[in-house]
Design a protein around this motif. Structure first.
Motif, PDB file in Angstrom:
ATOM      1  N   THR A 198      -1.081   8.822  17.196  1.00 36.22           N
ATOM      2  CA  THR A 198       0.143   9.198  17.707  1.00 36.22           C
ATOM      3  C   THR A 198       1.009   9.707  16.512  1.00 36.22           C
ATOM      4  N   LEU A 199       1.703  11.206  16.981  1.00 36.37           N
ATOM      5  CA  LEU A 199       2.557  12.288  16.401  1.00 36.37           C
ATOM      6  C   LEU A 199       3.655  11.271  15.755  1.00 36.37           C
ATOM      7  N   GLY A 200       3.780  11.359  14.398  1.00 35.29           N
ATOM      8  CA  GLY A 200       4.822  10.770  13.681  1.00 35.29           C
ATOM      9  C   GLY A 200       4.508   9.279  13.148  1.00 35.29           C
ATOM     10  N   ALA A 201       3.348   8.843  13.384  1.00 33.06           N
ATOM     11  CA  ALA A 201       2.855   7.590  12.972  1.00 33.06           C
ATOM     12  C   ALA A 201       1.675   7.719  12.000  1.00 33.06           C
ATOM     13  N   CYS A 202       1.624   7.002  10.886  1.00 38.98           N
ATOM     14  CA  CYS A 202       0.422   6.812   9.871  1.00 38.98           C
ATOM     15  C   CYS A 202       0.186   5.394   9.852  1.00 38.98           C
ATOM     16  N   SER A 203      -1.048   5.089   9.429  1.00 41.20           N
ATOM     17  CA  SER A 203      -1.515   3.595   9.228  1.00 41.20           C
ATOM     18  C   SER A 203      -2.212   3.264   8.191  1.00 41.20           C
ATOM     19  N   VAL A 204      -2.383   2.293   7.687  1.00 45.42           N
ATOM     20  CA  VAL A 204      -3.346   1.883   6.543  1.00 45.42           C
ATOM     21  C   VAL A 204      -3.971   0.416   6.952  1.00 45.42           C
ATOM     22  N   ALA A 205      -4.965   0.240   6.757  1.00 49.57           N
ATOM     23  CA  ALA A 205      -5.637  -1.100   7.468  1.00 49.57           C
ATOM     24  C   ALA A 205      -6.559  -1.459   6.161  1.00 49.57           C
ATOM     25  N   VAL A 221       1.647   0.180  10.493  1.00 51.78           N
ATOM     26  CA  VAL A 221       2.203   1.510  10.990  1.00 51.78           C
ATOM     27  C   VAL A 221       3.250   1.837  10.502  1.00 51.78           C
ATOM     28  N   VAL A 222       3.304   3.000   9.810  1.00 49.33           N
ATOM     29  CA  VAL A 222       4.663   3.555   9.170  1.00 49.33           C
ATOM     30  C   VAL A 222       4.886   4.938   9.390  1.00 49.33           C
ATOM     31  N   ARG A 223       5.971   5.458   9.005  1.00 47.63           N
ATOM     32  CA  ARG A 223       6.163   6.758   9.349  1.00 47.63           C
ATOM     33  C   ARG A 223       5.437   7.691   8.358  1.00 47.63           C
ATOM     34  N   SER A 224       5.266   7.439   6.950  1.00 45.51           N
ATOM     35  CA  SER A 224       4.748   7.981   6.151  1.00 45.51           C
ATOM     36  C   SER A 224       4.089   6.920   4.933  1.00 45.51           C
ATOM     37  N   LEU A 225       2.650   7.426   4.563  1.00 48.41           N
ATOM     38  CA  LEU A 225       2.402   6.509   3.426  1.00 48.41           C
ATOM     39  C   LEU A 225       2.405   7.206   1.998  1.00 48.41           C
ATOM     40  N   LYS A 226       3.244   8.268   2.001  1.00 50.35           N
ATOM     41  CA  LYS A 226       3.486   8.979   0.647  1.00 50.35           C
ATOM     42  C   LYS A 226       4.166   8.137  -0.555  1.00 50.35           C
ATOM     43  N   ARG A 227       4.970   7.200   0.254  1.00 49.45           N
ATOM     44  CA  ARG A 227       5.867   6.553  -0.913  1.00 49.45           C
ATOM     45  C   ARG A 227       5.470   5.097  -1.351  1.00 49.45           C
ATOM     46  N   ASP A 228       4.941   4.468  -0.472  1.00 42.60           N
ATOM     47  CA  ASP A 228       4.537   3.094  -0.709  1.00 42.60           C
ATOM     48  C   ASP A 228       3.386   2.535  -0.349  1.00 42.60           C
ATOM     49  N   ARG A 229       2.235   3.453  -0.218  1.00 43.14           N
ATOM     50  CA  ARG A 229       0.907   3.260  -0.048  1.00 43.14           C
ATOM     51  C   ARG A 229       0.385   2.008  -0.702  1.00 43.14           C
ATOM     52  N   ALA A 230       0.449   2.077  -2.099  1.00 43.23           N
ATOM     53  CA  ALA A 230      -0.176   1.091  -3.047  1.00 43.23           C
ATOM     54  C   ALA A 230       0.485  -0.198  -2.546  1.00 43.23           C
ATOM     55  N   GLY A 231       1.880  -0.230  -2.274  1.00 44.70           N
ATOM     56  CA  GLY A 231       2.332  -1.550  -1.977  1.00 44.70           C
ATOM     57  C   GLY A 231       2.092  -2.345  -0.603  1.00 44.70           C
ATOM     58  N   LEU A 232       1.723  -1.234   0.178  1.00 35.38           N
ATOM     59  CA  LEU A 232       1.388  -1.761   1.583  1.00 35.38           C
ATOM     60  C   LEU A 232      -0.221  -2.380   1.655  1.00 35.38           C
ATOM     61  N   VAL A 233      -0.936  -1.509   0.608  1.00 41.12           N
ATOM     62  CA  VAL A 233      -2.332  -1.926   0.467  1.00 41.12           C
ATOM     63  C   VAL A 233      -2.234  -3.322  -0.163  1.00 41.12           C
TER      64      VAL A 233
END
Length: 248
Positions: A198-205, A221-233
């Protein structure tokens, strides 16, 4: 003629299942004519069977005349072993992720060559999400799907790689590139997508493991993974380990 139907080998049960199977995430409300066409059932037969399904609560009829899946099917679906066990165990951990990230959280398993969503907790941010509890989506363009595809049997991976469909302009449709990504998922234990579903959505799993076997995937699912990817993971990995221990 099985089931006293007009076509040899066609039973009443098979026609009822075909009518129920006519619904999917893209066809949630259907007219009688559309139901009959998608199920391959004559309209008079569909009319009779649909009336019985409505009477039994398996389908519901809207004022517009369209039919939708009824509450009784949902209640029965919740009794499936995968729902009772995995979903119940995972729920408190998913709540923790949701509370910490305010993002949309997913729990999913593989269903053939697709990803089946067992749980979705919607985030507060206005990020477009197309998943629904009980719906299926392609594995190659979703975060949880890539996790499950990376650990799927070889024949499933071959099937998916041979039929990659473009959903957005960012969807990975090159088999070689997707294979590289899957190798990375197996190596690092993390899958990501960037506007591939989906446009405007990024995900990490990340995977959920029980006795060294991947049994599910959880993701956000978030708008961007640029800022807090490590925290989400990190949050996902802690939750996945907790779910895995509880299942074990």
């Amino acid at each position: 003629m099985a089931g006293n139907t007009s076509a040899p080998g066609v039973t009443v049960t098979s026609r009822v299942l075909a009518l129920l199977g006519a619904f999917d995430e893209h066809h949630r409300a259907l007219t009688l004519t559309d139901l009959a066409r998608r199920a391959g059932v004559p309209v008079p037969t569909a009319h009779r069977l649909v009336a019985e399904l409505v009477a039994g609560g398996a389908l519901a009829r809207r004022p517009s005349g369209e039919y939708v899946v009824g509450r009784r099917l949902w209640d029965v679906g919740l009794l499936a072993p995968v729902e009772i066990g995995l979903r119940r165990v995972a729920e408190p951990f998913l709540h923790d992720i949701h509370a910490a990230t305010r993002a949309t959280v997913h729990l999913a398993v593989r269903d053939g060559s697709e990803v089946l969503y067992l749980e979705r907790m919607r985030g507060r941010a206005s990020v477009p999400v197309v998943s629904q509890i009980g719906s299926t989506l392609p594995m190659h363009c979703t975060g949880v799907g890539k996790v499950l595809l990376a650990h799927a049997p070889d024949e499933v991976q071959r099937q998916v790689l041979q039929s990659l469909q473009r959903v957005t302009r960012y969807t990975v449709t090159q088999p070689g590139l997707l294979q590289q990504q899957l190798e990375g998922v197996r190596r690092d234990g993390v899958a990501t997508t960037s506007e591939e579903m989906t446009l405007g959505a990024c995900s990490v799993a990340v995977p959920v493991m029980r006795d060294d076997e991947v049994v599910a995937a959880i993701g956000v699912v978030v708008r961007s993974l640029k800022r807090d990817r490590a925290g989400l993971v990190a949050a996902l990995q802690v939750a996945a380990q907790g779910i895995g221990r509880s299942l074990g």
